[in-house]
Design an enzyme around this catalytic site. Sequence first.
Site, PDB file in Angstrom:
ATOM      1  N   LYS A  22       1.813   0.055  -6.583  1.00 57.96           N
ATOM      2  CA  LYS A  22       1.945  -1.210  -5.457  1.00 57.96           C
ATOM      3  C   LYS A  22       1.088  -1.362  -5.798  1.00 57.96           C
ATOM      4  O   LYS A  22       1.455  -2.803  -4.807  1.00 57.96           O
ATOM      5  CB  LYS A  22       1.989  -0.043  -3.748  1.00 57.96           C
ATOM      6  CG  LYS A  22       2.052  -0.677  -3.182  1.00 57.96           C
ATOM      7  CD  LYS A  22       2.079   0.515  -1.341  1.00 57.96           C
ATOM      8  CE  LYS A  22       0.726   0.786  -1.103  1.00 57.96           C
ATOM      9  NZ  LYS A  22      -0.025   0.559  -0.452  1.00 57.96           N
ATOM     10  N   ASN A  23       0.074  -1.171  -5.201  1.00 56.75           N
ATOM     11  CA  ASN A  23      -1.104  -1.778  -5.182  1.00 56.75           C
ATOM     12  C   ASN A  23      -1.759  -3.361  -5.883  1.00 56.75           C
ATOM     13  O   ASN A  23      -2.738  -4.028  -6.116  1.00 56.75           O
ATOM     14  CB  ASN A  23      -2.433  -0.858  -4.947  1.00 56.75           C
ATOM     15  CG  ASN A  23      -2.596  -0.558  -3.408  1.00 56.75           C
ATOM     16  OD1 ASN A  23      -1.484  -0.319  -2.860  1.00 56.75           O
ATOM     17  ND2 ASN A  23      -2.556   1.055  -3.102  1.00 56.75           N
ATOM     18  N   CYS A 117      -1.890   0.191   6.871  1.00 60.01           N
ATOM     19  CA  CYS A 117      -2.461   1.440   7.949  1.00 60.01           C
ATOM     20  C   CYS A 117      -3.357   1.553   8.455  1.00 60.01           C
ATOM     21  O   CYS A 117      -4.292   0.764   8.083  1.00 60.01           O
ATOM     22  CB  CYS A 117      -2.552   2.177   5.646  1.00 60.01           C
ATOM     23  SG  CYS A 117      -1.030   2.866   5.388  1.00 60.01           S
ATOM     24  N   ARG A 122     -11.175  -2.252   9.215  1.00 59.93           N
ATOM     25  CA  ARG A 122     -10.857  -2.586   7.710  1.00 59.93           C
ATOM     26  C   ARG A 122     -11.072  -4.373   8.163  1.00 59.93           C
ATOM     27  O   ARG A 122     -10.009  -5.448   7.718  1.00 59.93           O
ATOM     28  CB  ARG A 122      -9.316  -2.718   7.516  1.00 59.93           C
ATOM     29  CG  ARG A 122      -9.272  -1.432   7.621  1.00 59.93           C
ATOM     30  CD  ARG A 122      -7.593  -0.567   7.047  1.00 59.93           C
ATOM     31  NE  ARG A 122      -7.395  -1.147   5.734  1.00 59.93           N
ATOM     32  CZ  ARG A 122      -6.423  -0.956   4.858  1.00 59.93           C
ATOM     33  NH1 ARG A 122      -5.518  -0.154   5.605  1.00 59.93           N
ATOM     34  NH2 ARG A 122      -6.470  -1.505   3.998  1.00 59.93           N
ATOM     35  N   PRO A 123     -12.367  -4.329   7.784  1.00 62.40           N
ATOM     36  CA  PRO A 123     -13.294  -5.914   8.159  1.00 62.40           C
ATOM     37  C   PRO A 123     -12.794  -6.524   6.200  1.00 62.40           C
ATOM     38  O   PRO A 123     -12.452  -6.084   5.564  1.00 62.40           O
ATOM     39  CB  PRO A 123     -14.542  -5.115   7.820  1.00 62.40           C
ATOM     40  CG  PRO A 123     -15.235  -4.117   7.186  1.00 62.40           C
ATOM     41  CD  PRO A 123     -13.432  -3.070   7.916  1.00 62.40           C
ATOM     42  N   ILE A 124     -12.935  -7.977   6.427  1.00 56.07           N
ATOM     43  CA  ILE A 124     -12.822  -8.278   5.534  1.00 56.07           C
ATOM     44  C   ILE A 124     -13.652  -9.810   4.762  1.00 56.07           C
ATOM     45  O   ILE A 124     -13.175 -10.536   4.265  1.00 56.07           O
ATOM     46  CB  ILE A 124     -10.676  -9.343   5.398  1.00 56.07           C
ATOM     47  CG1 ILE A 124     -11.045 -10.650   6.470  1.00 56.07           C
ATOM     48  CG2 ILE A 124     -10.591  -8.637   5.723  1.00 56.07           C
ATOM     49  CD1 ILE A 124      -9.876 -11.069   6.534  1.00 56.07           C
ATOM     50  N   ASP A 305      -7.078   7.400  -1.918  1.00 56.04           N
ATOM     51  CA  ASP A 305      -5.369   7.733  -1.811  1.00 56.04           C
ATOM     52  C   ASP A 305      -4.940   8.629  -1.964  1.00 56.04           C
ATOM     53  O   ASP A 305      -3.621   9.162  -0.939  1.00 56.04           O
ATOM     54  CB  ASP A 305      -4.650   6.556  -2.605  1.00 56.04           C
ATOM     55  CG  ASP A 305      -4.914   5.122  -1.762  1.00 56.04           C
ATOM     56  OD1 ASP A 305      -5.741   4.978  -0.783  1.00 56.04           O
ATOM     57  OD2 ASP A 305      -5.141   4.097  -2.300  1.00 56.04           O
ATOM     58  N   ARG A 397       7.342   2.595   2.826  1.00 59.45           N
ATOM     59  CA  ARG A 397       6.379   1.331   2.140  1.00 59.45           C
ATOM     60  C   ARG A 397       5.801   1.256   1.060  1.00 59.45           C
ATOM     61  O   ARG A 397       5.968   0.402   0.553  1.00 59.45           O
ATOM     62  CB  ARG A 397       5.060   0.736   3.490  1.00 59.45           C
ATOM     63  CG  ARG A 397       5.397   0.408   4.787  1.00 59.45           C
ATOM     64  CD  ARG A 397       3.949   0.131   5.011  1.00 59.45           C
ATOM     65  NE  ARG A 397       3.306  -0.325   4.373  1.00 59.45           N
ATOM     66  CZ  ARG A 397       1.544   0.156   4.519  1.00 59.45           C
ATOM     67  NH1 ARG A 397       1.384   0.945   5.145  1.00 59.45           N
ATOM     68  NH2 ARG A 397       1.207  -0.811   3.058  1.00 59.45           N
TER      69      ARG A 397
HETATM   70  N1  EPU Z   1     -15.070  -3.253   3.276  1.00 55.97           N
HETATM   71  C1  EPU Z   1     -15.327  -4.344   3.835  1.00 55.97           C
HETATM   72  N2  EPU Z   1     -14.603  -5.269   3.932  1.00 55.97           N
HETATM   73  C2  EPU Z   1     -14.976  -5.992   3.096  1.00 55.97           C
HETATM   74  C3  EPU Z   1     -13.608  -5.380   2.827  1.00 55.97           C
HETATM   75  C4  EPU Z   1     -13.796  -3.233   2.622  1.00 55.97           C
HETATM   76  O1  EPU Z   1     -16.319  -3.433   4.441  1.00 55.97           O
HETATM   77  O2  EPU Z   1     -14.600  -7.220   3.323  1.00 55.97           O
HETATM   78  C5  EPU Z   1     -15.055  -1.899   3.520  1.00 55.97           C
HETATM   79  C6  EPU Z   1     -13.670  -0.704   3.614  1.00 55.97           C
HETATM   80  O3  EPU Z   1     -13.833  -0.929   5.336  1.00 55.97           O
HETATM   81  C7  EPU Z   1     -14.066   0.469   3.615  1.00 55.97           C
HETATM   82  C8  EPU Z   1     -14.298  -0.291   1.883  1.00 55.97           C
HETATM   83  O4  EPU Z   1     -15.085  -1.404   2.321  1.00 55.97           O
HETATM   84  O5  EPU Z   1     -14.725   1.448   4.075  1.00 55.97           O
HETATM   85  C9  EPU Z   1     -13.055  -0.189   0.897  1.00 55.97           C
HETATM   86  O6  EPU Z   1     -12.359  -1.412   1.011  1.00 55.97           O
HETATM   87  P1  EPU Z   1     -11.424  -1.667  -0.526  1.00 55.97           P
HETATM   88  O7  EPU Z   1     -11.602  -3.145   0.464  1.00 55.97           O
HETATM   89  O8  EPU Z   1     -11.798  -1.450  -1.511  1.00 55.97           O
HETATM   90  O9  EPU Z   1      -9.524  -1.559   0.086  1.00 55.97           O
HETATM   91  P2  EPU Z   1      -8.665  -2.532   0.515  1.00 55.97           P
HETATM   92  O10 EPU Z   1      -8.760  -3.260  -0.885  1.00 55.97           O
HETATM   93  O11 EPU Z   1      -8.239  -3.059   1.959  1.00 55.97           O
HETATM   94  C10 EPU Z   1      -6.811  -1.407  -0.696  1.00 55.97           C
HETATM   95  C11 EPU Z   1      -5.740  -0.008  -1.125  1.00 55.97           C
HETATM   96  C12 EPU Z   1      -6.281   0.865  -0.595  1.00 55.97           C
HETATM   97  C13 EPU Z   1      -7.202   2.085  -1.334  1.00 55.97           C
HETATM   98  C14 EPU Z   1      -8.278   1.343  -1.243  1.00 55.97           C
HETATM   99  C15 EPU Z   1      -9.134   2.246  -1.631  1.00 55.97           C
HETATM  100  C16 EPU Z   1      -4.218  -2.492  -1.778  1.00 55.97           C
HETATM  101  C17 EPU Z   1      -3.513  -2.896  -0.883  1.00 55.97           C
HETATM  102  N3  EPU Z   1      -5.360  -1.361  -0.839  1.00 55.97           N
HETATM  103  O12 EPU Z   1      -7.824  -1.042   0.232  1.00 55.97           O
HETATM  104  O13 EPU Z   1      -4.881   1.003  -0.361  1.00 55.97           O
HETATM  105  O14 EPU Z   1      -7.495   3.073  -0.059  1.00 55.97           O
HETATM  106  O15 EPU Z   1      -7.893   0.284  -1.840  1.00 55.97           O
HETATM  107  O16 EPU Z   1      -9.047   2.007  -2.610  1.00 55.97           O
HETATM  108  O17 EPU Z   1      -4.616  -2.470  -2.891  1.00 55.97           O
HETATM  109  C18 EPU Z   1      -2.933   2.541   0.160  1.00 55.97           C
HETATM  110  O18 EPU Z   1      -2.020   2.404  -0.893  1.00 55.97           O
HETATM  111  O19 EPU Z   1      -3.012   3.164   0.486  1.00 55.97           O
HETATM  112  C19 EPU Z   1      -3.975   2.116   0.137  1.00 55.97           C
HETATM  113  C20 EPU Z   1      -4.617   2.495   1.679  1.00 55.97           C
END
Ligand code: EPU
Length: 427
Positions: A22-23, A117, A122-124, A305, A397
Amino acid sequence: MEKFVIKGGTPLEGEVTISGAKNAAVAILPATILASGKCVIENLPCIRDVNVSLEILHALGAQIRMLDRNTYEIDTTHLTGTEVPDELSRQMRASYYFLGALLSRFGRAQVAMPGGCNLGPRPIDQHLKAFSALGAVDSVDYGMISVRAQKLTAAHIFFDKVSVGATMNGMLSAVLAEGQTVLENCAKEPHVVDLANFLNMCGADVRGAGTDVIKVRGVAQMHGCDYSIIPDQIEAGSYMVAAAATGGNVLVKNVIPKHLEPITVKLERAGAVIEEFDDAVRVSRTGELHPLKINTMPHPGFPTDMQPLMSVMLSVAKGTSTVTEGIWDNRFRYVDELARMGANIQVDGQIAVIEGVEKLQPAPLRASDLRAGAALVVAALMANGTSEISEIQHIERGYENIVEKLQALGAQITRIETHPAALSQAL
Ligand code: EPU
């Protein structure tokens, strides 16, 4: 609304074939925009997040043809839009990858604040940091994020936090930028490597994916390709845990055993027996479950996960386990549901202390997110008696054909519409 009705207590036995990741899929589909041509993507899992990604591509003007259930031809030659429809982008977290891909190709993009979820904040900010270093300006208005750049130019970007999404968006936004971009403190998950491989097949020059430092040399243009997505590490891990937790014996096929190592190591310590083959693993357990200490971390650490699934299994281990969540602030929401089944779990901030109990009891359960939902499915399979799980849209999902796959392993699980007559028929 639909529910799963699960009569537990039977060890899972047989074979299960794992779907595409998925990811990886939710990043590679937006990345087809960069090809400005025809891509054939194989091994796409047939799940809601993939369907939403395809709908977004269609809304942007891509020509899409389904070749079979898991293979799509996507032609992004003539895209007509750079704004992702609000109602679609809200449906999944990964819609943020359209920002990087559209910015890269057209110099502008607009996406609603992503959904997905609820695991805490979940900041970007790290995604935006990468765009800005390459020369883009961003703004957030009425919940819409816009990014815009006259021209993208290579930069040296150090991520303050290891982030899967920011690493992938960094690659997406840098592949056509002029010069060599260096991304440091990158995520190393298998899906990061898969995206880099896809981009390279389309003519990009991305090196180092899977390590802390990724170098992206901008190319003038990219082209289409045929690509097959890697197997889903977390789906595989979920069936491995389900086999161990129910005291079963399951051959998990179409996997990359190397990707599963962090999970394999923990399952073995818990008392499961694991045999590795080239593209499969067999998981079985006959003895008792031992308690574990688990800390979730970025790859190659233990994946967040998998945390809810492991905790469910440990709820019947002989002794006390501790599980520390190192990625998300709010990933123990399933614990209240497990308490209804008789589990003894105390959560203090990011740490759960699990006192193993003899058996889980069946109960009505509610899935709060994707992996929590999958964990509740495993809990219901472990309990003697019939449990119902509601809010299963979260589970669907991310898990292709979960009902059929579990039924083939001997599980008594049905998916029903939740009106009383359907429920009494299912039991
Ligand atoms: N974070 C920041 N700033 C950012 C981005 C992330 O502070 O700009 C923080 C997040 O708040 C978190 C950490 O960094 O504490 C890691 O977040 P990451 O960006 O790695 O997560 P993501 O890319 O939003 C993906 C997967 C998640 C999985 C995480 C960690 C996808 C679509 N989602 O999320 O998958 O938990 O990586 O491995 O790829 C799932 O599949 O159930 C799922 C939630």
